[in-house]
Design a protein around this motif. Structure first.
Motif, PDB file in Angstrom:
ATOM      1  N   ALA A  75       0.596  -1.099   0.291  1.00 39.07           N
ATOM      2  CA  ALA A  75       0.067   0.017   0.127  1.00 39.07           C
ATOM      3  C   ALA A  75       0.901   1.352  -0.049  1.00 39.07           C
ATOM      4  CB  ALA A  75      -0.911   0.053   1.300  1.00 39.07           C
ATOM      5  N   GLU A  78       1.945   1.865  -3.791  1.00 43.25           N
ATOM      6  CA  GLU A  78       1.178   2.332  -4.352  1.00 43.25           C
ATOM      7  C   GLU A  78       1.051   3.938  -4.027  1.00 43.25           C
ATOM      8  OE1 GLU A  78      -0.467   1.238  -6.988  1.00 43.25           O
ATOM      9  OE2 GLU A  78      -0.059  -0.949  -6.940  1.00 43.25           O
ATOM     10  N   ARG A 101       2.778  -5.363 -11.182  1.00 46.00           N
ATOM     11  CA  ARG A 101       2.143  -5.788  -9.866  1.00 46.00           C
ATOM     12  C   ARG A 101       2.198  -7.403  -9.463  1.00 46.00           C
ATOM     13  NH1 ARG A 101      -2.130  -1.167 -11.363  1.00 46.00           N
ATOM     14  NH2 ARG A 101      -1.478   0.381  -9.645  1.00 46.00           N
TER      15      ARG A 101
ATOM     16  N   MET B  74      -4.594  -9.719  -6.575  1.00 45.10           N
ATOM     17  CA  MET B  74      -4.469  -8.108  -6.492  1.00 45.10           C
ATOM     18  C   MET B  74      -4.098  -7.386  -7.734  1.00 45.10           C
ATOM     19  SD  MET B  74      -5.411  -8.441  -3.218  1.00 45.10           S
ATOM     20  CE  MET B  74      -5.413  -6.644  -2.949  1.00 45.10           C
ATOM     21  N   GLU B  78      -6.614  -4.283  -9.072  1.00 43.08           N
ATOM     22  CA  GLU B  78      -6.086  -2.963  -9.622  1.00 43.08           C
ATOM     23  C   GLU B  78      -6.011  -2.746 -11.192  1.00 43.08           C
ATOM     24  OE1 GLU B  78      -4.842  -0.689  -7.714  1.00 43.08           O
ATOM     25  OE2 GLU B  78      -4.379  -1.527  -5.932  1.00 43.08           O
ATOM     26  N   LEU B  90     -12.306   2.130  -5.379  1.00 45.53           N
ATOM     27  CA  LEU B  90     -10.995   2.713  -4.569  1.00 45.53           C
ATOM     28  C   LEU B  90     -11.314   4.126  -4.417  1.00 45.53           C
ATOM     29  CD1 LEU B  90      -7.452   1.808  -5.923  1.00 45.53           C
ATOM     30  CD2 LEU B  90      -8.337   1.308  -3.788  1.00 45.53           C
ATOM     31  N   ARG B  97      -7.046   5.706  -0.409  1.00 49.63           N
ATOM     32  CA  ARG B  97      -6.749   4.631  -1.098  1.00 49.63           C
ATOM     33  C   ARG B  97      -5.461   3.831  -0.441  1.00 49.63           C
ATOM     34  NH1 ARG B  97      -8.034   5.792  -6.702  1.00 49.63           N
ATOM     35  NH2 ARG B  97      -6.341   4.975  -7.559  1.00 49.63           N
ATOM     36  N   ARG B 101      -6.259  -0.255   0.411  1.00 47.85           N
ATOM     37  CA  ARG B 101      -5.000  -1.171   0.271  1.00 47.85           C
ATOM     38  C   ARG B 101      -4.474  -1.930   1.278  1.00 47.85           C
ATOM     39  NH1 ARG B 101      -3.405   3.123  -4.615  1.00 47.85           N
ATOM     40  NH2 ARG B 101      -4.223   1.860  -6.509  1.00 47.85           N
ATOM     41  N   GLN B 105      -4.199  -5.760   1.676  1.00 47.47           N
ATOM     42  CA  GLN B 105      -2.882  -6.635   1.642  1.00 47.47           C
ATOM     43  C   GLN B 105      -2.759  -7.360   3.001  1.00 47.47           C
ATOM     44  OE1 GLN B 105      -0.739  -6.881  -0.787  1.00 47.47           O
ATOM     45  NE2 GLN B 105      -1.571  -5.725  -2.339  1.00 47.47           N
TER      46      GLN B 105
END
Lengths: 220, 220
Positions: A75, A78, A101, B74, B78, B90, B97, B101, B105
């Motif tokens: 996170a 990103e 990713r 994941m 995205e 998101l 965001r 995330r 995660q």
């Protein structure tokens, strides 16, 4: 170390998730303060009350940017990409972004978590594994995972100095720390030609070299 | 089932990573074809040569969108968010965001991988764990992880029907499949009030209900 833009990273020098974020911060040329959290001393500083308020999972790293507190290294990567887009650590096209990713997540989800400190501790303390059995476990998942990753890197026509062409990406921020861990535990990396070559290329970058565990203020 | 826009998902009904992507596809109202991959039959269809070419890690799911092949759930979430931004999964702000995330995660990296099929198999086959010890392992990591997640959900002032306010996000796409797994293995979910409430709210959505394992063509 002082920070002009208010970014601080709670980090442990040997934590590979911390290493990922240090790489991204350095590649983007951001100034930040390292706040060391020692994962072993005093039973683990990550379990302290103050740190637990920042990071309820009691894991490192934690990224603080002004008033924003972010947990989970992926996170953070990103977030840094969104808030500091240049230099980009994701390609411009959706398919390329998905590939980067996917490589990053193959490491973050399928290699790293099975071997992190709390799992290794549990294997020894609760399941009674001895040191050699613990190392077997470590090597099994790392070698299986990196072999699959080598195949992933080979499936695409995009080849270059790094995981996705000639600019480092979020995938590289995940790869190098995992290779560091693998080397530390004497995993067999023979035959992983792409992975070994990319890792060497990454370490040639001064920004990456400054992110390595040995170059951290809390290394010891 | 036919697909008008060329999206196909290689999926196993009980795979929670597949379930995440089905949720995102349905919440975005996308048409797609399910291509079942049976993880147990014939020693695991994911090990077949054709599938391995698509997914070198030999894991489900795999998302195919025209000529683009994407692995890692994941990365798929995205990708779908980038290529089909509405309805958004998101939030608009970077801090939000990052929070979504991080929740996603925390599940994808810290709960799910330690308990997936290949790890459970290894514990039994290579370390000699019996069924009860295997279930202890499963429950330990799930309950530890979901408790930390409950604390994560509580640290923010953003409260609502779902993990981040009143619209479902990528975090919810990860949460519900993990709760499904936890229930399947009789984990103790008492006291996880936010998690239980959010899960119930999610299942009230027809798009989510259609993504549940029991509603898949390969369920059985």
């Amino acid at each position: 170390m002082t920070s002009s833009n208010g970014i601080a990273l709670y980090s442990y020098w040997r934590s590979s998730a911390s290493y990922r974020v240090r790489m991204a911060l350095n590649l983007k040329g951001l100034d930040y303060e390292i706040r060391p959290v020692h994962l072993v001393r005093d039973g683990g500083e990550q379990f302290g009350a103050d740190y637990t308020r920042l990071n309820p999972q009691q894991l490192v790293p934690t990224l603080v940017d002004g008033q924003t507190v972010i947990t989970q290294s992926m996170a953070m990567l990103e977030y840094l990409e969104e808030t500091h887009p240049k230099p980009a650590l994701l390609p411009a096209d959706s398919a390329g972004r998905a590939r980067v990713r996917a490589i990053a997540q193959a490491i973050a989800c399928d290699i790293h978590p099975v071997n992190n400190l709390r799992v290794l501790k549990h294997l020894v303390t609760n399941l009674g594994l001895n040191e050699e059995q613990k190392l077997d476990w470590y090597r099994h998942w790392t070698e299986t995972g990196l072999s699959a990753l080598e195949r992933m890197l080979a499936t695409d026509e995009i080849d270059g100095r790094y995981c996705h062409g000639d600019s480092p990406t979020l995938a590289d921020c995940c790869l190098l720390p995992q290779v560091y861990n693998a080397q530390r535990f004497n995993c067999d990396l023979s035959g992983l030609d792409r992975i070994n070559r990319i890792s060497d290329n990454l370490l040639d970058l001064p920004a990456v070299e400054r992110a390595t565990p040995e170059n951290q203020p809390d290394a010891g």
